[in-house]
Scaffold this motif. Structure first.
Motif, PDB file in Angstrom:
ATOM      1  N   ARG A  77     -14.009 -14.519 -12.341  1.00  0.00           N
ATOM      2  CA  ARG A  77     -14.638 -15.335 -12.030  1.00  0.00           C
ATOM      3  C   ARG A  77     -15.867 -15.135 -11.537  1.00  0.00           C
ATOM      4  O   ARG A  77     -16.991 -15.224 -11.447  1.00  0.00           O
ATOM      5  N   LEU A  78     -15.125 -15.175 -10.063  1.00  0.00           N
ATOM      6  CA  LEU A  78     -15.708 -15.636  -7.770  1.00  0.00           C
ATOM      7  C   LEU A  78     -16.197 -14.390  -8.241  1.00  0.00           C
ATOM      8  O   LEU A  78     -17.511 -14.231  -7.215  1.00  0.00           O
ATOM      9  N   SER A  79     -15.494 -13.154  -8.685  1.00  0.00           N
ATOM     10  CA  SER A  79     -16.688 -12.083  -8.100  1.00  0.00           C
ATOM     11  C   SER A  79     -17.712 -11.566  -9.435  1.00  0.00           C
ATOM     12  O   SER A  79     -17.690 -10.102  -9.272  1.00  0.00           O
ATOM     13  N   GLY A  80     -17.583 -12.084 -10.023  1.00  0.00           N
ATOM     14  CA  GLY A  80     -18.643 -11.959 -11.446  1.00  0.00           C
ATOM     15  C   GLY A  80     -18.089 -10.857 -12.260  1.00  0.00           C
ATOM     16  O   GLY A  80     -18.934  -9.779 -12.871  1.00  0.00           O
ATOM     17  N   SER A  81     -16.907 -10.096 -12.230  1.00  0.00           N
ATOM     18  CA  SER A  81     -16.539  -9.636 -13.441  1.00  0.00           C
ATOM     19  C   SER A  81     -15.125 -10.011 -14.588  1.00  0.00           C
ATOM     20  O   SER A  81     -15.407 -11.062 -14.701  1.00  0.00           O
ATOM     21  N   ASP A  82     -14.577  -9.455 -14.587  1.00  0.00           N
ATOM     22  CA  ASP A  82     -13.233 -10.045 -15.773  1.00  0.00           C
ATOM     23  C   ASP A  82     -11.773  -9.450 -15.689  1.00  0.00           C
ATOM     24  O   ASP A  82     -11.128  -8.440 -14.509  1.00  0.00           O
ATOM     25  N   THR A  83     -11.097  -9.873 -16.029  1.00  0.00           N
ATOM     26  CA  THR A  83      -9.706  -9.219 -15.574  1.00  0.00           C
ATOM     27  C   THR A  83      -8.949  -8.163 -16.046  1.00  0.00           C
ATOM     28  O   THR A  83      -8.614  -7.144 -15.500  1.00  0.00           O
ATOM     29  N   ASP A  84     -10.320  -6.933 -17.335  1.00  0.00           N
ATOM     30  CA  ASP A  84      -9.482  -6.497 -17.413  1.00  0.00           C
ATOM     31  C   ASP A  84     -10.170  -5.017 -15.758  1.00  0.00           C
ATOM     32  O   ASP A  84      -9.380  -3.618 -15.725  1.00  0.00           O
ATOM     33  N   HIS A  85     -10.650  -5.414 -15.448  1.00  0.00           N
ATOM     34  CA  HIS A  85     -10.972  -4.699 -13.706  1.00  0.00           C
ATOM     35  C   HIS A  85     -10.466  -5.392 -12.950  1.00  0.00           C
ATOM     36  O   HIS A  85     -11.414  -5.358 -11.352  1.00  0.00           O
ATOM     37  N   THR A  86     -10.095  -6.483 -12.838  1.00  0.00           N
ATOM     38  CA  THR A  86      -9.175  -7.223 -11.748  1.00  0.00           C
ATOM     39  C   THR A  86      -7.629  -6.827 -11.532  1.00  0.00           C
ATOM     40  O   THR A  86      -7.659  -6.641 -12.567  1.00  0.00           O
ATOM     41  N   VAL A  87      -7.030  -6.469 -10.045  1.00  0.00           N
ATOM     42  CA  VAL A  87      -6.251  -6.544  -9.899  1.00  0.00           C
ATOM     43  C   VAL A  87      -5.488  -6.930  -9.059  1.00  0.00           C
ATOM     44  O   VAL A  87      -6.374  -6.977  -7.595  1.00  0.00           O
ATOM     45  N   LEU A  88      -4.479  -8.043  -8.578  1.00  0.00           N
ATOM     46  CA  LEU A  88      -4.120  -8.577  -7.379  1.00  0.00           C
ATOM     47  C   LEU A  88      -3.364  -7.751  -6.949  1.00  0.00           C
ATOM     48  O   LEU A  88      -2.168  -6.251  -7.070  1.00  0.00           O
TER      49      LEU A  88
END
Length: 572
Positions: free
Chosen positions: A66-77
């Motif tokens: 949310r903070l980076s303007g993306s979605d969880t499919d494009h995000t990894v911890l």
């Protein structure tokens, strides 16, 4: 003053003088409480505990997206920025353009990938990474450009949108650790955005994430990918599965769900306050610091027009080490480098921090009045001069087996301006002890009374050191008394302290001790061993000695610039 969520401000308790968020951000009460609650949940594990804890990763990933303007499919911890940049480097091919003056976390991965034959590195010369300079350096062979959103030395905020336009269809890798959550940026223009949570996000160590664009997912080959980054990771069929089609392909293993929960809490706090409000509050603090610096004759050497939360300055006539000591003595935490002092406040930094900064710098810049009759309890540099004739009388009054001496801290390290007695074999113009030098380096100028140590000949002695201060309470000298301790055995237990007869002896002793602690001969030392020696010497106050860098460079068989690089890395 910028309005900001009271809930946000009430989460933090760092001292007013903590101005080192570019190095580490003290976590919030919410992060602490969440960590404790999840740990408690883990200690009372039941049938569903592990599954429930693992949901914290989804929560953190969603907040980062949310903070980076993306979605969880494009995000990894990820556990830290360095891992994400290493993955970006080893997943790339072709040629990468990266500034030579980047923080090492954004230079070593590319160098190692080049060493492994994955790609080639083209270095941009030092200076701000602007779209114009990048455009001039681009060649058809360059496939990737890597840049920090905020320069760690100067606080310069890169124009990511302009860089995106110049880079075109190439991959744009952004290290966002010094800006994410505290400056408004179009993070979505990055093909790879890597952020660590231990600084401005105030989530503690072991936290971070990466956001990947479709272009990055299409072009990068995730060779650094573990079983949790594979398709069907829960299917144990003795086969190696292909990487997942989403950013999850960059996952190597499960992160600690406790750390993930703490990270989620920190990210949600940023959302609650609003990045815009946080950025405006930090800008106000920096503006007030600039006013203080200008009034004290300091020079801002960091970016002014495009900056985030970092302000670096110098004070003409005063080495950075001296300025740093004055700040530490006033309770101000800052990053001190050989070339400047770096301040980095946060939204929770109170307005009173500017007053602390002014008071600290005025101890160095305020003109000293001529000596008349000192006020009761006050002392000045001139009082040190007045005390010199009294030193022999004090020693005579104490009798044989005693030594009295006076140090002038403005003459470091050869600070002895008067001495009577021969207990330690020193003379006027000699240096302070290693113990005292280390205290001064750390800004610890509290009196030490009646502590046990032993002299150069092994005799047990008792010592007291009283710091003498000027009218503003700043330590300008110290009066030391050493006495033979007949009740103690020679060479027995006591505070370790060395009484060198001259500065050269002090230098040799400090370096020999640091090399011994490293546990390996100099000719067999690797970089990590030499860096450990520099760290030990920095903490001991060794670099307060004139020409210390040149002396150490000769001992470690490196250049003086290598020593400065070690210091930069240690103090980063």
């Amino acid at each position: 003053m910028t309005r900001i969520s009271p809930r946000y401000l009430l989460q933090f308790d760092e001292p007013a003088g903590y101005l080192d968020f570019a190095r580490f951000g003290p976590p919030s009460h919410a992060v602490l409480d969440t960590t404790a609650a999840l740990l408690d949940q883990a200690t009372t594990a039941g049938p569903s505990t592990v599954d429930e804890l693992m949901r914290q990763e989804i929560r953190a990933k969603a907040a980062a997206a949310r903070l980076s303007g993306s979605d969880t499919d494009h995000t990894v911890l990820l556990p830290h920025t360095s891992l994400g940049l290493f993955q970006a480097a080893f997943h790339s091919t072709g040629e990468v353009l990266v500034s030579a003056s980047e923080f090492p976390a954004n230079t070593y991965p590319w160098a190692r990938a080049e060493q492994a034959g994955r790609l080639r590195v083209r270095r941009l010369t030092s200076g701000y990474v602007t779209s114009e300079r990048v455009a001039d350096a681009l060649t058809p062979e360059i496939t990737t450009v890597s840049v920090s959103a905020v320069d760690f030395r100067t606080g310069y905020r890169a124009d990511l949108a302009a860089l995106r336009d110049v880079v075109g269809d190439r991959l744009l890798v952004v290290d966002g650790i010094q800006g994410f959550g505290v400056v408004d940026e179009p993070w979505e223009v990055a093909d790879v955005l890597v952020v660590g949570g231990q600084k401005w996000l105030r989530a503690g160590w072991g936290t971070g994430f990466a956001v990947l664009s479709d272009r990055a997912l299409d072009r990068m080959d995730p060779v650094l990918s573990g079983w949790t980054g594979a398709r069907d990771p829960g299917l144990f069929d003795d086969e190696i599965h292909p990487p997942d089609a989403t950013a999850q392909a960059w996952s190597i293993s499960n992160l600690s769900p406790i750390t993930s929960g703490a990270f989620a809490e920190a990210l949600e706090l940023v959302e609650d306050a609003g990045v815009g409000a946080i950025a405006a509050r930090i800008a106000e603090r920096l503006a007030s610091f600039e006013e203080v610096l200008a009034s004290c004759g300091a020079e801002v050497v960091s970016a002014v027009d495009r900056r985030a939360g970092i302000l670096a300055f110098t004070l003409p006539g005063h080495p950075a080490e001296q300025v740093g000591a004055a700040l530490a003595n006033a309770g101000i935490a800052a990053t001190v480098r050989p070339e400047h002092v770096r301040l980095s406040p946060h939204a929770s930094t109170p307005a009173a921090a500017a007053d602390l900064l002014r008071e600290a710098l005025e101890t160095l810049t305020r003109p000293r009045a001529p000596l008349s009759v000192p006020a009761p309890g006050a002392t000045t540099h001139e009082v040190l001069t007045a005390l010199v004739p009294a030193i022999p009388g004090l020693a005579a009054m104490l009798g044989p087996g005693n030594e009295v001496l006076l140090h002038d801290l403005s003459r470091l390290p050869d600070s002895i301006v008067a001495i009577a007695g021969d207990l330690t074999g020193r003379s006027v113009g000699g240096p302070m002890t290693d113990l005292l030098l280390g205290l001064v380096r750390r800004g610890t100028t509290q009196d030490l009374t009646n502590y046990r140590t032993h002299g150069p000949d092994g005799r047990a002695i008792r010592s007291s050191t009283l710091f003498l201060r000027d009218a503003d309470g700043v330590a300008v000298g110290c009066l030391c008394v050493n006495s033979v301790d007949p009740a103690a055995s020679p060479g027995g237990n006591g505070e370790p302290e060395t009484f060198p007869p001259d500065v050269d002896s002090l230098q040799r002793f400090l370096v020999d001790r640091a090399v011994t602690k490293a546990g390996i001969p100099v000719d067999l030392m690797k970089k990590r061993h030499k860096a450990a020696v520099v760290r030990e010497l920095d903490e001991a106050g060794y670099f307060l000695i004139k020409d210390a860098v040149d002396h150490l460079a000769g001992r470690l068989d490196v250049t003086r610039y290598t020593i400065y690089n070690y210091l930069n890395e240690i103090r980063a």
